[in-house]
Design a protein around this motif. Sequence first.
Motif, PDB file in Angstrom:
ATOM      1  N   ILE A   1       0.982  -1.625  -0.184  1.00  0.00           N
ATOM      2  CA  ILE A   1       0.250  -0.317  -0.190  1.00  0.00           C
ATOM      3  C   ILE A   1       0.603   1.359  -0.241  1.00  0.00           C
ATOM      4  CG2 ILE A   1      -0.184   0.072   2.541  1.00  0.00           C
ATOM      5  CD1 ILE A   1      -3.453   0.976   2.313  1.00  0.00           C
ATOM      6  N   ARG A   2       0.244   2.313  -0.456  1.00  0.00           N
ATOM      7  CA  ARG A   2       1.227   3.437  -1.173  1.00  0.00           C
ATOM      8  C   ARG A   2       0.259   4.273  -0.522  1.00  0.00           C
ATOM      9  NH1 ARG A   2       1.455   0.709  -5.866  1.00  0.00           N
ATOM     10  NH2 ARG A   2       3.320  -0.035  -6.361  1.00  0.00           N
ATOM     11  N   GLY A   3       1.130   5.411   0.215  1.00  0.00           N
ATOM     12  CA  GLY A   3       0.960   6.745   0.371  1.00  0.00           C
ATOM     13  C   GLY A   3       0.071   6.483   1.696  1.00  0.00           C
ATOM     14  N   LEU A   4      -0.033   5.861   2.557  1.00  0.00           N
ATOM     15  CA  LEU A   4      -0.527   5.334   3.987  1.00  0.00           C
ATOM     16  C   LEU A   4      -0.227   6.617   5.081  1.00  0.00           C
ATOM     17  CD1 LEU A   4      -3.108   4.256   5.106  1.00  0.00           C
ATOM     18  CD2 LEU A   4      -1.403   2.278   5.385  1.00  0.00           C
ATOM     19  N   THR A   5       0.817   6.380   5.151  1.00  0.00           N
ATOM     20  CA  THR A   5       1.676   7.862   6.332  1.00  0.00           C
ATOM     21  C   THR A   5       2.711   8.161   6.060  1.00  0.00           C
ATOM     22  OG1 THR A   5       3.014   5.827   7.178  1.00  0.00           O
ATOM     23  CG2 THR A   5       0.808   5.461   8.381  1.00  0.00           C
ATOM     24  N   GLU A   6       3.363   9.195   6.501  1.00  0.00           N
ATOM     25  CA  GLU A   6       4.239  10.227   5.916  1.00  0.00           C
ATOM     26  C   GLU A   6       5.986   9.410   6.091  1.00  0.00           C
ATOM     27  OE1 GLU A   6       4.170  13.809   8.098  1.00  0.00           O
ATOM     28  OE2 GLU A   6       2.249  14.582   6.336  1.00  0.00           O
ATOM     29  N   ASP A   7       5.776   9.000   7.873  1.00  0.00           N
ATOM     30  CA  ASP A   7       7.318   7.395   8.176  1.00  0.00           C
ATOM     31  C   ASP A   7       7.605   6.769   7.095  1.00  0.00           C
ATOM     32  OD1 ASP A   7       7.208   9.703  10.075  1.00  0.00           O
ATOM     33  OD2 ASP A   7       6.490   8.086  11.793  1.00  0.00           O
ATOM     34  N   TYR A   8       6.383   6.060   6.419  1.00  0.00           N
ATOM     35  CA  TYR A   8       6.012   4.978   5.802  1.00  0.00           C
ATOM     36  C   TYR A   8       5.316   4.765   4.603  1.00  0.00           C
ATOM     37  CZ  TYR A   8       7.893   1.655   9.766  1.00  0.00           C
ATOM     38  OH  TYR A   8       9.037   1.352  10.749  1.00  0.00           O
ATOM     39  N   PRO A   9       5.974   5.772   3.381  1.00  0.00           N
ATOM     40  CA  PRO A   9       4.895   5.424   2.197  1.00  0.00           C
ATOM     41  C   PRO A   9       4.916   5.056   1.802  1.00  0.00           C
ATOM     42  CG  PRO A   9       7.834   6.853   1.543  1.00  0.00           C
ATOM     43  CD  PRO A   9       7.202   6.184   3.450  1.00  0.00           C
ATOM     44  N   GLU A  10       5.198   4.003   1.613  1.00  0.00           N
ATOM     45  CA  GLU A  10       5.252   2.314   0.757  1.00  0.00           C
ATOM     46  C   GLU A  10       5.320   1.404   2.175  1.00  0.00           C
ATOM     47  OE1 GLU A  10       6.915   1.067  -2.557  1.00  0.00           O
ATOM     48  OE2 GLU A  10       6.487   3.773  -3.244  1.00  0.00           O
ATOM     49  N   LEU A  11       4.113   0.730   2.529  1.00  0.00           N
ATOM     50  CA  LEU A  11       3.850  -0.634   3.312  1.00  0.00           C
ATOM     51  C   LEU A  11       3.684  -1.600   2.518  1.00  0.00           C
ATOM     52  CD1 LEU A  11       1.833   1.218   6.150  1.00  0.00           C
ATOM     53  CD2 LEU A  11       4.836   0.240   6.469  1.00  0.00           C
ATOM     54  N   THR A  12       4.462  -2.703   2.352  1.00  0.00           N
ATOM     55  CA  THR A  12       4.510  -4.673   2.545  1.00  0.00           C
ATOM     56  C   THR A  12       4.160  -5.332   4.096  1.00  0.00           C
ATOM     57  OG1 THR A  12       5.598  -4.216   0.346  1.00  0.00           O
ATOM     58  CG2 THR A  12       5.426  -6.198   0.835  1.00  0.00           C
ATOM     59  N   THR A  13       3.272  -5.828   3.384  1.00  0.00           N
ATOM     60  CA  THR A  13       2.831  -6.817   4.368  1.00  0.00           C
ATOM     61  C   THR A  13       2.509  -8.116   3.980  1.00  0.00           C
ATOM     62  OG1 THR A  13       0.485  -6.496   4.345  1.00  0.00           O
ATOM     63  CG2 THR A  13       1.843  -5.332   6.399  1.00  0.00           C
ATOM     64  N   PHE A  14       3.191  -9.142   5.269  1.00  0.00           N
ATOM     65  CA  PHE A  14       2.445 -10.425   4.159  1.00  0.00           C
ATOM     66  C   PHE A  14       1.140 -11.073   5.173  1.00  0.00           C
ATOM     67  CE2 PHE A  14       3.096 -15.217   5.806  1.00  0.00           C
ATOM     68  CZ  PHE A  14       2.638 -15.412   4.776  1.00  0.00           C
ATOM     69  N   PHE A  15       0.783 -11.517   4.538  1.00  0.00           N
ATOM     70  CA  PHE A  15      -0.789 -11.784   4.746  1.00  0.00           C
ATOM     71  C   PHE A  15      -0.784 -13.308   4.572  1.00  0.00           C
ATOM     72  CE2 PHE A  15      -2.166 -10.860   0.118  1.00  0.00           C
ATOM     73  CZ  PHE A  15      -2.685 -11.452   0.566  1.00  0.00           C
ATOM     74  N   GLU A  16      -1.842 -13.852   5.247  1.00  0.00           N
ATOM     75  CA  GLU A  16      -2.891 -15.494   5.226  1.00  0.00           C
ATOM     76  C   GLU A  16      -4.032 -15.663   5.386  1.00  0.00           C
ATOM     77  OE1 GLU A  16       0.249 -18.835   7.239  1.00  0.00           O
ATOM     78  OE2 GLU A  16      -0.542 -18.115   8.322  1.00  0.00           O
ATOM     79  N   ALA A  17      -4.282 -16.013   4.284  1.00  0.00           N
ATOM     80  CA  ALA A  17      -6.129 -16.081   3.776  1.00  0.00           C
ATOM     81  C   ALA A  17      -6.843 -17.783   4.798  1.00  0.00           C
ATOM     82  CB  ALA A  17      -6.566 -16.288   2.436  1.00  0.00           C
ATOM     83  N   GLU A  18      -7.941 -17.398   5.338  1.00  0.00           N
ATOM     84  CA  GLU A  18      -9.158 -18.260   5.696  1.00  0.00           C
ATOM     85  C   GLU A  18     -10.395 -18.279   4.507  1.00  0.00           C
ATOM     86  OE1 GLU A  18      -8.330 -18.328  10.186  1.00  0.00           O
ATOM     87  OE2 GLU A  18     -10.170 -17.550   9.465  1.00  0.00           O
ATOM     88  N   ILE A  19     -10.065 -19.009   3.993  1.00  0.00           N
ATOM     89  CA  ILE A  19     -11.182 -19.847   2.369  1.00  0.00           C
ATOM     90  C   ILE A  19     -12.071 -20.218   3.077  1.00  0.00           C
ATOM     91  CG2 ILE A  19     -12.036 -19.775   0.195  1.00  0.00           C
ATOM     92  CD1 ILE A  19      -8.807 -20.049  -0.198  1.00  0.00           C
ATOM     93  N   ILE A  20     -13.190 -19.746   2.831  1.00  0.00           N
ATOM     94  CA  ILE A  20     -14.538 -19.873   4.042  1.00  0.00           C
ATOM     95  C   ILE A  20     -15.071 -20.986   3.105  1.00  0.00           C
ATOM     96  CG2 ILE A  20     -17.079 -19.376   4.232  1.00  0.00           C
ATOM     97  CD1 ILE A  20     -14.848 -17.439   5.570  1.00  0.00           C
TER      98      ILE A  20
END
Length: 261
Positions: free
Chosen positions: A122-141
């Motif tokens: 995600i881009r532009g969310l905060t000034e300290d972190y103009p770009e953030l990358t997170t690792f996610f896992e999904a639970e499929i219903i």
Amino acid sequence: MPVFSNPVISATTSTINNNSLPDKCMCVDGVCRDPSHKHYAEQQKKQQEQLRQQQLLQKRKRRLSLTTEISSVRLLPTTTCSLYSGSKFRGEQRSGRSSYDVSVHIQHVDLSESFLCGYLHIRGLTEDYPELTTFFEAEIIGRKYSFLTKKWDADDKVDIQHWTRFQAFRPLKSHMKKDGFVYDFHNKDFIFMRWKEHFLVPDHRVRTINGASFAGFYYICYQLSTGIITGFYYHKNSDRFQELKLHHCADNNSFPSFEFR
């Protein structure tokens, strides 16, 4: 019964052929054990032919077994349409009047285990972190996970508020709390999921970010026919109903899986 005559042997007119095979058979229980007898050679030839026929029969059975295994057993795909390992999505997340560019890179998909994982950028969310990358896992219903979250500070009321924002879910609302109800996403146009972010990439030690949070999770609805992902972020201390909208990006280097019948 055959009758044998007693020949008269003349010393001057009769000779003995030492190379001829004996007329008497040394067979025991129908098996000839005398290598000098003609029955022995015939018997060996017959046994070799029987062995060859057995080997051919075994090969034929193995080929038939392989053909039956492939044609009669349905091999279920582990991915579907644009939701596959290596696929990418791009779009935005809206929070009030603000919007942020978002891209998702799917790393692994296993529908048989109701699981997928990937990276959310995600881009532009905060000034300290103009770009953030997170690792996610999904639970499929589906078989392993129900529509009821029962964790991450989400109770049944929160679940209903978020799931019902997806029009495709509304016909299922009356069933979600029933004992034994399982949403079978196979042969459906919609797949429902929960995406839970776990840590930042590359620095997984960062747990808190000023002006942002990944402590919550996304309610997700993916439509196979369009390749569109819609989601709503939930965290008890965040703005409500932050909407995520993603479109699949064509990638010539990655391919979805196919099912052969």
